[in-house]
Design an enzyme around this catalytic site. Structure first.
Site, PDB file in Angstrom:
ATOM      1  N   ILE A   1      -8.064   2.712  -4.374  1.00 39.24           N
ATOM      2  CA  ILE A   1      -8.681   1.977  -5.342  1.00 39.24           C
ATOM      3  C   ILE A   1      -9.974   1.826  -4.819  1.00 39.24           C
ATOM      4  O   ILE A   1     -10.236   1.605  -3.816  1.00 39.24           O
ATOM      5  CB  ILE A   1      -7.894   0.843  -5.586  1.00 39.24           C
ATOM      6  CG1 ILE A   1      -6.121   0.891  -5.761  1.00 39.24           C
ATOM      7  CG2 ILE A   1      -8.643  -0.076  -6.559  1.00 39.24           C
ATOM      8  CD1 ILE A   1      -6.054   1.634  -7.053  1.00 39.24           C
TER       9      ILE A   1
ATOM     10  N   LYS B   1       2.338  -3.227   6.090  1.00 35.59           N
ATOM     11  CA  LYS B   1       2.594  -3.102   4.621  1.00 35.59           C
ATOM     12  C   LYS B   1       4.072  -3.019   4.474  1.00 35.59           C
ATOM     13  O   LYS B   1       4.791  -3.219   3.606  1.00 35.59           O
ATOM     14  CB  LYS B   1       1.895  -2.031   4.052  1.00 35.59           C
ATOM     15  CG  LYS B   1       0.062  -2.554   4.094  1.00 35.59           C
ATOM     16  CD  LYS B   1      -0.107  -3.700   3.323  1.00 35.59           C
ATOM     17  CE  LYS B   1      -1.497  -3.722   3.216  1.00 35.59           C
ATOM     18  NZ  LYS B   1      -1.705  -5.124   2.301  1.00 35.59           N
TER      19      LYS B   1
ATOM     20  N   SER C   1       0.872  -1.418   0.001  1.00 36.31           N
ATOM     21  CA  SER C   1      -0.146   0.037   0.111  1.00 36.31           C
ATOM     22  C   SER C   1       0.863   1.184   0.053  1.00 36.31           C
ATOM     23  O   SER C   1       1.918   1.361   0.434  1.00 36.31           O
ATOM     24  CB  SER C   1      -0.898  -0.063   1.199  1.00 36.31           C
ATOM     25  OG  SER C   1      -1.568   1.336   1.380  1.00 36.31           O
TER      26      SER C   1
ATOM     27  N   TYR D   1      -1.619  -0.457  10.112  1.00 35.43           N
ATOM     28  CA  TYR D   1      -1.731  -1.040   8.721  1.00 35.43           C
ATOM     29  C   TYR D   1      -0.335  -0.625   7.929  1.00 35.43           C
ATOM     30  O   TYR D   1       0.101  -1.540   7.253  1.00 35.43           O
ATOM     31  CB  TYR D   1      -2.723  -0.257   8.082  1.00 35.43           C
ATOM     32  CG  TYR D   1      -2.973  -0.684   6.648  1.00 35.43           C
ATOM     33  CD1 TYR D   1      -3.722  -1.693   6.160  1.00 35.43           C
ATOM     34  CD2 TYR D   1      -2.779   0.232   5.549  1.00 35.43           C
ATOM     35  CE1 TYR D   1      -4.042  -1.967   4.696  1.00 35.43           C
ATOM     36  CE2 TYR D   1      -2.952   0.073   4.334  1.00 35.43           C
ATOM     37  CZ  TYR D   1      -3.793  -1.207   3.939  1.00 35.43           C
ATOM     38  OH  TYR D   1      -3.861  -1.344   2.721  1.00 35.43           O
ATOM     39  N   ALA D   2       0.240   0.350   8.051  1.00 32.08           N
ATOM     40  CA  ALA D   2       1.616   1.038   7.473  1.00 32.08           C
ATOM     41  C   ALA D   2       2.628  -0.051   8.000  1.00 32.08           C
ATOM     42  O   ALA D   2       3.508  -0.322   7.263  1.00 32.08           O
ATOM     43  CB  ALA D   2       1.552   2.331   7.675  1.00 32.08           C
ATOM     44  N   ALA D   3       2.595  -0.284   9.245  1.00 33.34           N
ATOM     45  CA  ALA D   3       3.791  -0.939   9.671  1.00 33.34           C
ATOM     46  C   ALA D   3       3.694  -2.525   9.138  1.00 33.34           C
ATOM     47  O   ALA D   3       4.872  -3.194   8.655  1.00 33.34           O
ATOM     48  CB  ALA D   3       3.523  -1.211  11.319  1.00 33.34           C
TER      49      ALA D   3
HETATM   50  P1  NDP Z   1     -11.639  -5.658   0.079  1.00 30.67           P
HETATM   51  O1  NDP Z   1     -11.962  -5.301   1.490  1.00 30.67           O
HETATM   52  O2  NDP Z   1     -12.471  -5.322  -1.088  1.00 30.67           O
HETATM   53  O3  NDP Z   1     -11.424  -6.972   0.088  1.00 30.67           O
HETATM   54  C1  NDP Z   1     -10.724  -7.798   0.967  1.00 30.67           C
HETATM   55  C2  NDP Z   1     -10.512  -9.313   0.617  1.00 30.67           C
HETATM   56  O4  NDP Z   1      -9.497  -9.859   1.438  1.00 30.67           O
HETATM   57  C3  NDP Z   1     -11.582 -10.049   0.734  1.00 30.67           C
HETATM   58  O5  NDP Z   1     -11.547 -11.037  -0.568  1.00 30.67           O
HETATM   59  C4  NDP Z   1     -11.537 -10.793   1.871  1.00 30.67           C
HETATM   60  O6  NDP Z   1     -12.601 -12.146   2.066  1.00 30.67           O
HETATM   61  C5  NDP Z   1     -10.127 -11.055   2.231  1.00 30.67           C
HETATM   62  N1  NDP Z   1      -9.657 -11.465   3.482  1.00 30.67           N
HETATM   63  C6  NDP Z   1      -9.587 -10.475   4.664  1.00 30.67           C
HETATM   64  N2  NDP Z   1      -9.455 -11.036   5.611  1.00 30.67           N
HETATM   65  C7  NDP Z   1      -8.886 -12.358   5.188  1.00 30.67           C
HETATM   66  C8  NDP Z   1      -8.423 -13.212   5.758  1.00 30.67           C
HETATM   67  N3  NDP Z   1      -8.237 -13.306   7.131  1.00 30.67           N
HETATM   68  N4  NDP Z   1      -8.274 -14.582   5.273  1.00 30.67           N
HETATM   69  C9  NDP Z   1      -8.384 -14.603   3.925  1.00 30.67           C
HETATM   70  N5  NDP Z   1      -9.010 -13.517   3.304  1.00 30.67           N
HETATM   71  C10 NDP Z   1      -9.224 -12.284   3.721  1.00 30.67           C
HETATM   72  O7  NDP Z   1     -10.133  -4.757  -0.195  1.00 30.67           O
HETATM   73  P2  NDP Z   1      -9.360  -4.496  -1.392  1.00 30.67           P
HETATM   74  O8  NDP Z   1      -9.694  -5.308  -2.535  1.00 30.67           O
HETATM   75  O9  NDP Z   1      -9.371  -2.887  -1.368  1.00 30.67           O
HETATM   76  O10 NDP Z   1      -7.813  -4.878  -0.803  1.00 30.67           O
HETATM   77  C11 NDP Z   1      -7.097  -5.655  -1.479  1.00 30.67           C
HETATM   78  C12 NDP Z   1      -5.423  -5.501  -0.984  1.00 30.67           C
HETATM   79  O11 NDP Z   1      -5.108  -4.191  -1.437  1.00 30.67           O
HETATM   80  C13 NDP Z   1      -5.421  -5.652   0.633  1.00 30.67           C
HETATM   81  O12 NDP Z   1      -4.196  -6.182   1.029  1.00 30.67           O
HETATM   82  C14 NDP Z   1      -5.404  -3.902   0.840  1.00 30.67           C
HETATM   83  O13 NDP Z   1      -4.619  -3.772   1.910  1.00 30.67           O
HETATM   84  C15 NDP Z   1      -4.686  -3.511  -0.416  1.00 30.67           C
HETATM   85  N6  NDP Z   1      -4.829  -2.128  -0.779  1.00 30.67           N
HETATM   86  C16 NDP Z   1      -5.956  -1.684  -1.010  1.00 30.67           C
HETATM   87  C17 NDP Z   1      -6.197  -0.129  -1.308  1.00 30.67           C
HETATM   88  C18 NDP Z   1      -7.605   0.236  -1.800  1.00 30.67           C
HETATM   89  O14 NDP Z   1      -7.544   1.459  -1.969  1.00 30.67           O
HETATM   90  N7  NDP Z   1      -8.656  -0.570  -1.868  1.00 30.67           N
HETATM   91  C19 NDP Z   1      -5.224   0.555  -1.226  1.00 30.67           C
HETATM   92  C20 NDP Z   1      -3.832  -0.174  -0.999  1.00 30.67           C
HETATM   93  C21 NDP Z   1      -3.715  -1.011  -0.812  1.00 30.67           C
HETATM   94  P3  NDP Z   1     -14.001 -12.357   2.391  1.00 30.67           P
HETATM   95  O15 NDP Z   1     -14.607 -11.505   1.309  1.00 30.67           O
HETATM   96  O16 NDP Z   1     -14.235 -13.565   2.449  1.00 30.67           O
HETATM   97  O17 NDP Z   1     -14.098 -11.181   3.603  1.00 30.67           O
END
Ligand code: NDP
Length: 242
Positions: A186, A157, A140, A153-155
């Site tokens: 995003i 990432k 991120s 979160y930053a830590a």
């Molecule tokens: P969403 O909240 O849209 O989706 C999160 C996904 O992670 C879901 O599929 C969820 O599964 C899954 N998930 C959460 N916890 C677990 C777990 N313990 N085990 C397995 N799966 C898990 O997030 P984004 O698509 O926005 O984010 C995806 C990645 O991108 C993350 O790592 C996020 O930190 C990173 N990111 C996102 C940004 C943004 O602006 N959106 C910016 C920078 C980084 P379920 O549906 O079953 O809950």
């Protein structure tokens, strides 16, 4: 069968990445934690677009659950070679450090940082044996630049960025690349509550990105063409920071 595992592929960026890899010809293992219906939609979309895969539940923050699920899956799928791993699953729990309880810290570190170890470790041996692999970690902007309200979160990432660089160097001679993609804002469920109209003013491209715009970069890093890029972090943030 050439296979890709995408964690957190039931929604958002993970879904877009899973679809991209499906279109690239990979059999896609669509991991989810709680939302099986959403994971099934991802799989249906992959199939509609001519690909194939399956859904697989495990909690990436849980070492035993992840290890036992992945080991059982590998044992029951000897014909599959997991070439691509996308560590995408992640959550936020934003609050100022002065208000942060140990649980707010621990939950984020477990899900966003310890998950990297939990998921990558069981798959590494297979990649090393095959002398081929692509590991892509979704980090991120917060982990690159820092962000108030996201110390936990930053830590996590930033930790993944350190792990990406180090594992990339460990595996460089074995034809396995390890890279990170750092999205900015995003449009997904994660950012749905944010005031986009207010925030987009600080983004040079004046808009939030789309999951597909992150998936395009992941797809490239996952491809054989990205063979000379490793231990790298690629920003996908509309010019907000680099
Ligand atoms: P969403 O909240 O849209 O989706 C999160 C996904 O992670 C879901 O599929 C969820 O599964 C899954 N998930 C959460 N916890 C677990 C777990 N313990 N085990 C397995 N799966 C898990 O997030 P984004 O698509 O926005 O984010 C995806 C990645 O991108 C993350 O790592 C996020 O930190 C990173 N990111 C996102 C940004 C943004 O602006 N959106 C910016 C920078 C980084 P379920 O549906 O079953 O809950």
């Amino acid at each position: 069968m050439k296979t890709a595992l995408v964690t957190g592929a039931s929604r958002g960026i993970g879904r877009a990445v899973a679809r991209k890899l499906g279109k690239m010809g990979y059999y896609v293992v669509v991991n989810f934690n709680s939302k099986i219906d959403e994971a099934q939609i991802t799989l249906d979309e992959i199939r509609t677009e001519g690909g194939d895969g399956e859904v697989l539940q495990f909690d990436v923050s849980n070492f035993e659950n992840t290890k036992s699920t992945l080991e059982a899956w590998l044992a029951s799928h000897p014909e599959h070679i997991v070439e691509v791993l996308v560590n995408n699953a992640g959550i936020t729990r934003d609050l100022l450090m002065v208000q942060m309880e140990q649980e707010d810290w621990g939950k984020i570190i477990n899900t966003n940082l310890n998950s990297f170890y939990n998921v990558t470790k069981p798959l590494l041996q297979g990649m090393v044996r095959k002398r081929y692999g692509r590991i892509i970690n979704i980090v991120s902007l917060a982990g690159v630049k820092g962000n108030p309200g996201q110390v936990n979160y930053a830590a996590a990432k930033a930790g993944i960025i350190g792990a990406t660089k180090s594992l990339g160097l460990e595996l460089a001679k074995r034809n396995i690349t390890v890279n990170a993609v750092a999205p900015g804002f995003i449009a997904t469920d994660m950012t749905a509550e944010l005031p986009e109209a207010e925030l987009k003013g600080m983004i040079p491209m004046n808009r939030f990105g789309k999951p597909e715009e992150v998936a395009a970069v992941v797809g490239f890093l996952a491809s054989p063409e990205a063979s000379y890029i490793t231990a790298e972090v690629i920003n996908v943030n509309g010019g907000i920071y680099s």
